[in-house]
Scaffold this motif. Structure first.
Motif, PDB file in Angstrom:
ATOM      1  N   ALA A 193       0.856  -1.181   0.000  1.00  0.00           N
ATOM      2  CA  ALA A 193       0.000   0.000   0.000  1.00  0.00           C
ATOM      3  C   ALA A 193       0.894   1.233   0.000  1.00  0.00           C
ATOM      4  CB  ALA A 193      -0.902   0.004   1.227  1.00  0.00           C
ATOM      5  N   ALA A 194       0.503   2.228  -0.757  1.00  0.00           N
ATOM      6  CA  ALA A 194       1.277   3.472  -0.843  1.00  0.00           C
ATOM      7  C   ALA A 194       0.314   4.636  -0.929  1.00  0.00           C
ATOM      8  CB  ALA A 194       2.178   3.436  -2.077  1.00  0.00           C
ATOM      9  N   GLU A 195       0.804   5.814  -0.623  1.00  0.00           N
ATOM     10  CA  GLU A 195      -0.042   6.996  -0.718  1.00  0.00           C
ATOM     11  C   GLU A 195      -0.544   7.148  -2.146  1.00  0.00           C
ATOM     12  OE1 GLU A 195       0.253  11.794  -0.069  1.00  0.00           O
ATOM     13  OE2 GLU A 195       1.583  10.485   1.087  1.00  0.00           O
ATOM     14  N   GLY A 196      -1.850   7.162  -2.316  1.00  0.00           N
ATOM     15  CA  GLY A 196      -2.454   7.285  -3.632  1.00  0.00           C
ATOM     16  C   GLY A 196      -2.742   5.956  -4.307  1.00  0.00           C
ATOM     17  N   GLY A 197      -2.462   4.837  -3.651  1.00  0.00           N
ATOM     18  CA  GLY A 197      -2.749   3.537  -4.261  1.00  0.00           C
ATOM     19  C   GLY A 197      -1.852   2.430  -3.758  1.00  0.00           C
ATOM     20  N   ALA A 198      -1.133   1.804  -4.706  1.00  0.00           N
ATOM     21  CA  ALA A 198      -0.281   0.664  -4.346  1.00  0.00           C
ATOM     22  C   ALA A 198       0.900   0.588  -5.302  1.00  0.00           C
ATOM     23  CB  ALA A 198      -1.084  -0.634  -4.412  1.00  0.00           C
ATOM     24  N   THR A 199       1.970  -0.030  -4.834  1.00  0.00           N
ATOM     25  CA  THR A 199       3.147  -0.275  -5.646  1.00  0.00           C
ATOM     26  C   THR A 199       3.610  -1.706  -5.388  1.00  0.00           C
ATOM     27  OG1 THR A 199       5.313   0.598  -6.318  1.00  0.00           O
ATOM     28  CG2 THR A 199       4.805   0.632  -3.954  1.00  0.00           C
ATOM     29  N   TRP A 200       4.709  -2.091  -5.986  1.00  0.00           N
ATOM     30  CA  TRP A 200       5.186  -3.462  -5.811  1.00  0.00           C
ATOM     31  C   TRP A 200       6.696  -3.489  -5.721  1.00  0.00           C
ATOM     32  CZ3 TRP A 200       7.303  -6.521 -10.140  1.00  0.00           C
ATOM     33  CH2 TRP A 200       7.414  -5.795 -11.324  1.00  0.00           C
ATOM     34  N   ALA A 201       7.171  -4.551  -5.082  1.00  0.00           N
ATOM     35  CA  ALA A 201       8.592  -4.852  -4.978  1.00  0.00           C
ATOM     36  C   ALA A 201       8.791  -6.241  -5.557  1.00  0.00           C
ATOM     37  CB  ALA A 201       9.039  -4.808  -3.517  1.00  0.00           C
ATOM     38  N   ALA A 202       9.947  -6.493  -6.148  1.00  0.00           N
ATOM     39  CA  ALA A 202      10.224  -7.804  -6.735  1.00  0.00           C
ATOM     40  C   ALA A 202      11.706  -8.123  -6.665  1.00  0.00           C
ATOM     41  CB  ALA A 202       9.752  -7.850  -8.183  1.00  0.00           C
ATOM     42  N   PHE A 203      11.986  -9.395  -6.423  1.00  0.00           N
ATOM     43  CA  PHE A 203      13.351  -9.915  -6.415  1.00  0.00           C
ATOM     44  C   PHE A 203      13.362 -11.094  -7.374  1.00  0.00           C
ATOM     45  CE2 PHE A 203      16.717 -12.294  -3.760  1.00  0.00           C
ATOM     46  CZ  PHE A 203      17.755 -11.744  -4.496  1.00  0.00           C
ATOM     47  N   SER A 204      14.029 -10.911  -8.520  1.00  0.00           N
ATOM     48  CA  SER A 204      14.089 -11.934  -9.559  1.00  0.00           C
ATOM     49  C   SER A 204      15.529 -12.407  -9.650  1.00  0.00           C
ATOM     50  CB  SER A 204      13.621 -11.335 -10.891  1.00  0.00           C
ATOM     51  OG  SER A 204      13.598 -12.303 -11.905  1.00  0.00           O
ATOM     52  N   ARG A 205      15.738 -13.737  -9.516  1.00  0.00           N
ATOM     53  CA  ARG A 205      17.106 -14.237  -9.482  1.00  0.00           C
ATOM     54  C   ARG A 205      17.208 -15.626 -10.075  1.00  0.00           C
ATOM     55  NH1 ARG A 205      13.217 -14.512  -5.700  1.00  0.00           N
ATOM     56  NH2 ARG A 205      13.592 -15.920  -3.984  1.00  0.00           N
ATOM     57  N   ALA A 206      18.410 -15.896 -10.596  1.00  0.00           N
ATOM     58  CA  ALA A 206      18.716 -17.197 -11.174  1.00  0.00           C
ATOM     59  C   ALA A 206      19.137 -18.163 -10.065  1.00  0.00           C
ATOM     60  CB  ALA A 206      19.843 -17.068 -12.195  1.00  0.00           C
ATOM     61  N   ARG A 207      18.754 -19.401 -10.218  1.00  0.00           N
ATOM     62  CA  ARG A 207      19.191 -20.415  -9.263  1.00  0.00           C
ATOM     63  C   ARG A 207      20.598 -20.902  -9.596  1.00  0.00           C
ATOM     64  NH1 ARG A 207      15.829 -25.685  -7.163  1.00  0.00           N
ATOM     65  NH2 ARG A 207      17.517 -26.652  -5.998  1.00  0.00           N
ATOM     66  N   TYR A 208      20.904 -21.006 -10.875  1.00  0.00           N
ATOM     67  CA  TYR A 208      22.197 -21.529 -11.313  1.00  0.00           C
ATOM     68  C   TYR A 208      22.961 -20.467 -12.079  1.00  0.00           C
ATOM     69  CZ  TYR A 208      20.101 -25.998 -10.143  1.00  0.00           C
ATOM     70  OH  TYR A 208      19.483 -27.028  -9.475  1.00  0.00           O
ATOM     71  N   GLY A 209      24.256 -20.506 -11.951  1.00  0.00           N
ATOM     72  CA  GLY A 209      25.121 -19.608 -12.701  1.00  0.00           C
ATOM     73  C   GLY A 209      25.350 -18.295 -11.981  1.00  0.00           C
ATOM     74  N   SER A 210      26.353 -17.573 -12.435  1.00  0.00           N
ATOM     75  CA  SER A 210      26.681 -16.296 -11.802  1.00  0.00           C
ATOM     76  C   SER A 210      26.318 -15.110 -12.677  1.00  0.00           C
ATOM     77  CB  SER A 210      28.171 -16.252 -11.457  1.00  0.00           C
ATOM     78  OG  SER A 210      28.941 -16.385 -12.636  1.00  0.00           O
ATOM     79  N   ASP A 211      25.922 -15.347 -13.924  1.00  0.00           N
ATOM     80  CA  ASP A 211      25.519 -14.265 -14.814  1.00  0.00           C
ATOM     81  C   ASP A 211      24.320 -14.737 -15.624  1.00  0.00           C
ATOM     82  OD1 ASP A 211      25.260 -12.135 -16.545  1.00  0.00           O
ATOM     83  OD2 ASP A 211      27.381 -12.057 -17.064  1.00  0.00           O
ATOM     84  N   ASP A 212      23.259 -13.956 -15.598  1.00  0.00           N
ATOM     85  CA  ASP A 212      22.032 -14.342 -16.317  1.00  0.00           C
ATOM     86  C   ASP A 212      21.869 -13.607 -17.638  1.00  0.00           C
ATOM     87  OD1 ASP A 212      21.367 -11.800 -15.576  1.00  0.00           O
ATOM     88  OD2 ASP A 212      19.505 -12.326 -14.573  1.00  0.00           O
ATOM     89  N   LEU A 213      22.885 -12.855 -18.050  1.00  0.00           N
ATOM     90  CA  LEU A 213      22.861 -12.092 -19.302  1.00  0.00           C
ATOM     91  C   LEU A 213      21.701 -11.083 -19.337  1.00  0.00           C
ATOM     92  CD1 LEU A 213      23.724 -15.001 -21.756  1.00  0.00           C
ATOM     93  CD2 LEU A 213      25.293 -13.358 -20.700  1.00  0.00           C
ATOM     94  N   GLY A 214      21.309 -10.604 -18.156  1.00  0.00           N
ATOM     95  CA  GLY A 214      20.264  -9.588 -18.068  1.00  0.00           C
ATOM     96  C   GLY A 214      18.842 -10.098 -18.074  1.00  0.00           C
ATOM     97  N   VAL A 215      18.667 -11.406 -18.045  1.00  0.00           N
ATOM     98  CA  VAL A 215      17.322 -11.990 -18.150  1.00  0.00           C
ATOM     99  C   VAL A 215      16.408 -11.537 -17.018  1.00  0.00           C
ATOM    100  CG1 VAL A 215      16.054 -14.182 -18.033  1.00  0.00           C
ATOM    101  CG2 VAL A 215      18.057 -13.973 -19.503  1.00  0.00           C
ATOM    102  N   ASN A 216      16.900 -11.518 -15.787  1.00  0.00           N
ATOM    103  CA  ASN A 216      16.030 -11.168 -14.663  1.00  0.00           C
ATOM    104  C   ASN A 216      15.617  -9.700 -14.694  1.00  0.00           C
ATOM    105  OD1 ASN A 216      15.578 -13.568 -12.822  1.00  0.00           O
ATOM    106  ND2 ASN A 216      17.767 -13.713 -13.243  1.00  0.00           N
ATOM    107  N   GLY A 217      16.530  -8.814 -15.031  1.00  0.00           N
ATOM    108  CA  GLY A 217      16.173  -7.408 -15.171  1.00  0.00           C
ATOM    109  C   GLY A 217      15.192  -7.180 -16.299  1.00  0.00           C
TER     110      GLY A 217
END
Length: 153
Positions: free
Chosen positions: A113-137
């Motif tokens: 909930a936020a002033e004027g409505g609602a917003t969201w937070a997200a954490f997107s991450r790969a399980r394997y590997g150290s570089d996702d080539l930007g896929v999660n972003g």
């Protein structure tokens, strides 16, 4: 030569089966994106009001309406399923697997909930590997664009 080719085919098939069927443990992957710690490796993206890579806009919607819209956006993506929570909880974790190998990425989203409505937070991450080539972003940008198309922004 044929023996090496057979071994290669078995390795490819075995790897594909493994990654597509590895269990998704909600106890490990269902994390609060407001308090999650982003790894130092470039295989994750974090959206939240403060301390993330970026912040989502505030929508003129109730938290419940935003959670429903966000769930519809996520579930419309290919190879995606819920593994914990749901829109009714305002906090959901999804797994989305890559097309070729079935590598799992985990996306935890929380509606706030936020002033004027609602917003969201997200954490997107790969399980394997150290570089996702930007896929999660890119995924979070795509979801943001889809939300803006649904709700305005």
């Amino acid at each position: 030569m044929i023996y090496a080719l057979v071994l290669l085919v078995l390795a490819v098939v075995g790897g594909g089966l493994y990654f597509r069927n590895v269990p998704d443990d909600p106890g490990t992957w269902h994390v609060d994106p407001l308090t999650a710690v982003k790894p130092d490796t470039p295989n994750a993206a974090l959206i939240r009001p403060e301390g993330g890579d970026s912040a989502a806009p505030v929508y003129e919607a109730t938290p419940e309406a935003l959670a429903e819209a966000l769930d519809a956006v996520a579930m419309a993506e290919p190879r995606t399923k819920r593994i914990a929570g749901g829109p009714e909880d305002l906090w959901t974790t999804y797994v989305q697997r890559s097309a070729a190998w079935g590598f799992p990425d985990y996306i935890s989203v929380k509606v706030i909930a936020a002033e004027g409505g609602a917003t969201w937070a997200a954490f997107s991450r790969a399980r394997y590997g150290s570089d996702d080539l930007g896929v999660n972003g890119e995924r979070l940008e795509r979801w943001q664009a889809a939300l803006e198309a649904r709700l305005g922004g």
